[in-house]
Structure formats: C-alpha cells, structure tokens
Write an enzyme that holds these catalytic residues in place. Structure first.
Site, PDB file in Angstrom:
ATOM      1  N   CYS A  83      39.533 -24.601 -54.545  1.00 43.05           N
ATOM      2  CA  CYS A  83      40.067 -24.354 -52.870  1.00 43.05           C
ATOM      3  C   CYS A  83      40.411 -25.673 -52.203  1.00 43.05           C
ATOM      4  CB  CYS A  83      38.411 -23.898 -52.497  1.00 43.05           C
ATOM      5  SG  CYS A  83      37.893 -22.497 -53.026  1.00 43.05           S
ATOM      6  N   CYS A 206      30.836 -14.829 -45.319  1.00 46.66           N
ATOM      7  CA  CYS A 206      31.706 -15.219 -46.552  1.00 46.66           C
ATOM      8  C   CYS A 206      33.160 -15.210 -45.860  1.00 46.66           C
ATOM      9  CB  CYS A 206      31.588 -14.189 -47.445  1.00 46.66           C
ATOM     10  SG  CYS A 206      30.195 -13.905 -48.319  1.00 46.66           S
ATOM     11  N   SER A 207      33.859 -16.365 -46.330  1.00 47.02           N
ATOM     12  CA  SER A 207      35.450 -16.158 -46.149  1.00 47.02           C
ATOM     13  C   SER A 207      36.036 -15.149 -46.857  1.00 47.02           C
ATOM     14  CB  SER A 207      35.692 -17.628 -46.477  1.00 47.02           C
ATOM     15  OG  SER A 207      35.672 -17.759 -47.814  1.00 47.02           O
ATOM     16  N   LYS A 328      36.368 -18.952 -42.540  1.00 43.76           N
ATOM     17  CA  LYS A 328      35.869 -17.641 -42.370  1.00 43.76           C
ATOM     18  C   LYS A 328      36.611 -16.688 -41.480  1.00 43.76           C
ATOM     19  CE  LYS A 328      33.038 -14.541 -41.855  1.00 43.76           C
ATOM     20  NZ  LYS A 328      34.143 -13.696 -41.857  1.00 43.76           N
ATOM     21  N   HIS A 332      41.392 -17.327 -46.019  1.00 42.65           N
ATOM     22  CA  HIS A 332      40.989 -18.478 -46.950  1.00 42.65           C
ATOM     23  C   HIS A 332      41.982 -18.031 -48.104  1.00 42.65           C
ATOM     24  CE1 HIS A 332      39.807 -21.680 -49.607  1.00 42.65           C
ATOM     25  NE2 HIS A 332      38.431 -20.754 -49.900  1.00 42.65           N
TER      26      HIS A 332
HETATM   27  N1  COA Z   1      34.676 -11.339 -43.271  1.00 46.59           N
HETATM   28  C1  COA Z   1      35.110 -10.564 -42.304  1.00 46.59           C
HETATM   29  N2  COA Z   1      35.485  -8.903 -42.847  1.00 46.59           N
HETATM   30  C2  COA Z   1      35.942  -9.038 -43.939  1.00 46.59           C
HETATM   31  C3  COA Z   1      35.535  -9.890 -44.973  1.00 46.59           C
HETATM   32  C4  COA Z   1      34.941 -11.219 -44.511  1.00 46.59           C
HETATM   33  N3  COA Z   1      34.855 -12.179 -45.234  1.00 46.59           N
HETATM   34  N4  COA Z   1      36.032  -9.404 -46.251  1.00 46.59           N
HETATM   35  C5  COA Z   1      36.208  -8.174 -46.011  1.00 46.59           C
HETATM   36  N5  COA Z   1      36.273  -7.856 -44.622  1.00 46.59           N
HETATM   37  C6  COA Z   1      36.476  -6.797 -43.937  1.00 46.59           C
HETATM   38  C7  COA Z   1      37.524  -5.970 -44.556  1.00 46.59           C
HETATM   39  O1  COA Z   1      38.555  -6.413 -43.686  1.00 46.59           O
HETATM   40  C8  COA Z   1      37.283  -4.543 -44.606  1.00 46.59           C
HETATM   41  O2  COA Z   1      37.449  -3.845 -42.974  1.00 46.59           O
HETATM   42  P1  COA Z   1      37.803  -2.588 -42.818  1.00 46.59           P
HETATM   43  O3  COA Z   1      37.029  -1.442 -43.855  1.00 46.59           O
HETATM   44  O4  COA Z   1      38.042  -2.374 -41.419  1.00 46.59           O
HETATM   45  O5  COA Z   1      39.385  -2.707 -43.255  1.00 46.59           O
HETATM   46  C9  COA Z   1      35.829  -4.339 -44.894  1.00 46.59           C
HETATM   47  O6  COA Z   1      35.425  -5.731 -44.536  1.00 46.59           O
HETATM   48  C10 COA Z   1      35.545  -4.077 -46.255  1.00 46.59           C
HETATM   49  O7  COA Z   1      36.266  -5.000 -47.154  1.00 46.59           O
HETATM   50  P2  COA Z   1      36.423  -5.104 -48.628  1.00 46.59           P
HETATM   51  O8  COA Z   1      37.841  -5.473 -48.993  1.00 46.59           O
HETATM   52  O9  COA Z   1      35.988  -3.756 -49.289  1.00 46.59           O
HETATM   53  O10 COA Z   1      35.417  -6.392 -48.862  1.00 46.59           O
HETATM   54  P3  COA Z   1      34.891  -6.478 -50.358  1.00 46.59           P
HETATM   55  O11 COA Z   1      33.334  -5.964 -50.220  1.00 46.59           O
HETATM   56  O12 COA Z   1      35.529  -6.409 -51.522  1.00 46.59           O
HETATM   57  O13 COA Z   1      34.848  -8.260 -50.187  1.00 46.59           O
HETATM   58  C11 COA Z   1      33.594 -10.170 -49.920  1.00 46.59           C
HETATM   59  C12 COA Z   1      33.843  -8.854 -49.224  1.00 46.59           C
HETATM   60  C13 COA Z   1      33.066 -10.900 -48.809  1.00 46.59           C
HETATM   61  C14 COA Z   1      32.572  -9.992 -50.937  1.00 46.59           C
HETATM   62  C15 COA Z   1      34.717 -10.991 -50.353  1.00 46.59           C
HETATM   63  O14 COA Z   1      35.519 -11.254 -49.353  1.00 46.59           O
HETATM   64  C16 COA Z   1      34.403 -12.362 -50.939  1.00 46.59           C
HETATM   65  O15 COA Z   1      33.852 -12.447 -52.259  1.00 46.59           O
HETATM   66  N6  COA Z   1      34.494 -13.469 -50.268  1.00 46.59           N
HETATM   67  C17 COA Z   1      34.410 -14.726 -50.946  1.00 46.59           C
HETATM   68  C18 COA Z   1      35.462 -15.343 -51.318  1.00 46.59           C
HETATM   69  C19 COA Z   1      35.382 -16.541 -52.124  1.00 46.59           C
HETATM   70  O16 COA Z   1      34.416 -16.674 -52.859  1.00 46.59           O
HETATM   71  N7  COA Z   1      36.232 -17.721 -51.972  1.00 46.59           N
HETATM   72  C20 COA Z   1      35.910 -18.966 -52.738  1.00 46.59           C
HETATM   73  C21 COA Z   1      35.189 -19.806 -51.766  1.00 46.59           C
HETATM   74  S1  COA Z   1      34.575 -21.316 -52.358  1.00 46.59           S
END
Ligand code: COA
Length: 385
Positions: A83, A206-207, A328, A332
C-alpha cells in the site's frame, strides 16, 4: 530535501468498469502534465507505482506502459511496496532529481481492483503480509487489523463508538471531495450496524477496493522557477521498515516504522508536529489512523481516538486529518494511494480545494503504510518560501 511539485492530478476513485488500467493511468498522467503546463517530451524519467496488476489485470511491465502512454522512450520503472508503493515511487523520483540525472520526473500510481471477484483481490492483498506465516493460513488484512484493534481497545480503553468516529469523520470529509469513492455521510450507528468483516471491524471501518490513478510531476527548484511553478515543495522524504510479520513484533498497538519515518522527517524539515496544520494518514482501517497519529507525535499514546471522537481532527479544527476523506472515503486504489495523498496536499497548499479547503494551509504531512506497519514512508510539503 528541496524538490518542487509542479503538477498534480488524480482520477476520481471508485468502481470504473468502463475504464482499463491503461485508461486510468493515461487520464492521471495527461492531466498532471496539463496542470504543470508541460509536454510529454519534457519528462526525463518516470516511476509508476502498482501492487496487484500482475495478479488482477494480467499486466506487469507498467514502467513501459507509463512511457508508452506519453509516447516517449525515457527510463520508466515500476515500484512496489504494497500500500506504500506510491510513496516509495515519490522517493525514487526525488532520488533521481537529487542525483542530478534528471531535472523533471513524473511519478504515477494506478490500481484496478473492481474488475474481478473480491475474494481474488483479498488474496492478492494478502501477499503483502508475511505470506508463509500469515497469508497462507488465511489471515486477511481486516483479520490482522482486527487483532491490532482489539489489543488497542483493551490497552487504552477505546470504546467501539469512539473507534467508529474515525470513519464518520472521514466520510464527512469525503462527502466534500468530488473525486472520492464514497461521497456519503454516515453515522456511528451506521458503522456499528454495517456487516462484520473481522470482529470488531465492520464494513464501514474498512477502506474499500477502488479503481484509480494519481500522478505528480516533480522538478528541481531551478526548473520550477524557470516555469514559474515553485509554489509547493517537498521538504522531507523518509522511509522505514519493521518486521514483515505482525507476530514478530513486541508491541502491536504502535508501529515502529511510522515512528522512525516521522522523526526523521521532522528532523529533515527542521520542524515539529506542532508546525503542521494538515495531515493525510494511512487510514486503511479506523485503528490505523489512530495509531498513525500517535506514532507521528500529534497526540499522546492512547489519546488519539478520544481526540478524533471529540472533533479535534475535523476539517479546520486543531489539526485537519484526511481532508480528502482518507483511504476510507476517498478510496484506496493501492498503487495510487500514496501519490493521491500528495496530490491532496498539493491542492490544499495551492488553495484549490473548495468546500474541503483547510484554511491557511501552510505545511502538510503525508503518511503511507505498506503491509501491517512493515513499510512506511512520510513526506512533508509546504508552500512557504
Ligand atoms: N466502505 C463503505 N462502503 C463499502 C465499502 C467500504 N469499505 N466496501 C463496500 N462498500 C459498499 C459497496 O459500495 C456496496 O454498496 P451497494 O450495495 O450500495 O452497491 C456494499 O458496500 C457491498 O459491497 P461489496 O462489494 O459486496 O463489499 P464486500 O463485502 O465484497 O467488501 C470489504 C467489503 C470491506 C470486505 C472490502 O472492501 C475490503 O476487504 N476492504 C479492505 C481492503 C484492504 O484490505 N485494503 C488493504 C488495506 S492495508
């Protein structure tokens, strides 16, 4: 360090199913050139940051792609540091200028994360852990950060509600940023009620996974003066590392690499944290923002969460933190994130941020973290003479 930032641009972050990796990179690179008032032929070397394209887009050799987009044949190199890839690419650009081999360089970053199933993205991100002991056994980034969060909450009596305030604040700022992935305000209740990703972290801690690209153009001070673009400069650029595996740390409620990079940056710039009035920190998870602010010396150990909950780090309060919306809410796109932070500071220091403008922005700090505190880079920018 005395390096001019003469052009900066960021694509909007989000889900861009109609844009390829190349499209996003091209958009950021061309608009950065336009911002600097330069032509492709003026760029003498390129650095491009990316983490996952080999796994998610079937594309490596992004150095050649970045030069190809501009139609030039200069040295062009891809840089990876999870990252923190973008921030490391900025450091490579600075080193090229300081060595005297170039007067003007372009530093870009790009990531395309939404074209494939999220499980694949999560697996790709896990390659930034110590894969043998963490990723291989299924420890995802949210899971590892959940351990850090539990330890922090236990040690410093941080409540779940206070933790949620980090995301509430960053979504509030993101709502003011036209380039943000999420432009929606949320409440503490929303954070607590969103689905659990890794207890105690919920989706809104989570981001997100984002598509996006960012690009800046750096030059020597002399070149910047020649073209009358010497208003913003980088006055510190530092980097430090810690153990790759979280389990090898003595303490998981603070990150040594951030402390090292921060202290060295203040020394380089000849300033203290008190001189800084805006900060973009790596808030991949709400806890990471709290820990970063303590490690960087802005708040005493164990107090940053309480300060954030009280509004101390809201836009135009004592210290504005993540005016862009942070990772966030702004989003990201891994390779772009570290450069996107510098684009935000550049635009703030040029007074170009409209509704999210930090009043009287003078000195800004960008903190970028790769892996779980394993690789950290810090940059300090100013618009002071
Ligand atoms: N913040 C706000 N909204 C989010 C979001 C987040 N982080 N992630 C997804 N959404 C929203 C989507 O837009 C979607 O909205 P909609 O239903 O209105 O279209 C809904 O939430 C569901 O999204 P989805 O794609 O099914 O989410 P997911 O469960 O597959 O993934 C996380 C969500 C948080 C698990 C994923 O974004 C994640 O793993 N984030 C961390 C990434 C990471 O580790 N980065 C490196 C860091 S060091």
């Amino acid at each position: 360090v005395n390096i001019a930032v003469i052009g900066a641009s960021c694509t909007p972050y989000g889900e861009w199913w109609d844009k390829s990796l190349r499209d996003l990179l091209a958009q950021a690179q061309l608009t950065a050139l336009e911002d600097a008032g330069l032509m492709p032929k003026d760029i003498q070397e390129i650095f491009v940051a990316n983490m996952c394209a080999g796994q998610l887009s079937g594309q490596v050799n992004l150095g050649a792609m970045a030069a190809d987009i501009l139609g030039i044949h200069v040295p062009s190199t891809r840089i990876e540091g999870a990252c923190a890839s973008g921030a490391l690419a900025v450091r490579a650009g600075i080193a090229a200028l300081e060595s005297g081999r170039a007067e003007v360089v372009m530093v870009s970053g790009v990531e395309k994360m939404t074209d494939v199933d999220h499980t694949r993205v999560t697996e790709s991100l896990m390659s930034a852990t110590d894969y043998e002991t963490e990723g291989f056994v299924g420890a995802t980034f949210p899971a590892l950060f959940a351990l850090v969060t539990r330890a922090y909450m236990h040690t410093y009596n941080l409540t779940r509600e206070q933790l949620a305030q980090v995301s509430v604040k960053n979504h509030k700022h993101g709502a003011l940023n036209p380039s943000a992935h999420f432009r929606k305000e949320i409440s503490v209740h929303d954070v607590l009620k969103s689905s659990i990703v890794a207890d105690p972290l919920t989706l809104l801690d989570c981001s997100p996974m984002s598509d996006g690209a960012a690009s800046i153009i750096l030059s020597t001070p002399d070149f910047a003066k020649k073209i009358n673009k010497h208003d913003v400069k980088i006055i510190a650029s530092t980097q430090a590392c810690d153990t790759l595996a979280l389990s090898h740390r003595k303490n998981i409620t603070q990150f040594y690499a951030t402390q090292q990079a921060g202290q060295q940056a203040y020394k380089q710039a000849g300033i203290t944290p008190r001189d800084i009035n805006l900060v973009e920190v790596h808030d991949a998870f709400s806890t990471s923002e709290i820990i970063a602010l303590e490690d960087l010396g802005f708040f005493d150990r164990g107090t940053a969460g309480h300060e954030i909950a009280q509004g101390t780090t809201n836009l135009n309060n004592r210290l504005t933190v993540n005016a862009s919306g942070g990772l966030k809410a702004k989003g990201h796109p891994i390779g772009a994130s570290g450069i996107g932070q510098i684009v935000e500071l550049m635009q703030q220091l040029r007074n170009q941020c409209g509704a999210r403008q930090v009043h009287n922005a003078k000195i800004g700090l960008a903190h970028s973290m790769g892996g779980l505190g394993a690789t950290v880079a810090v940059h300090i920018l100013t618009n002071k003479e």
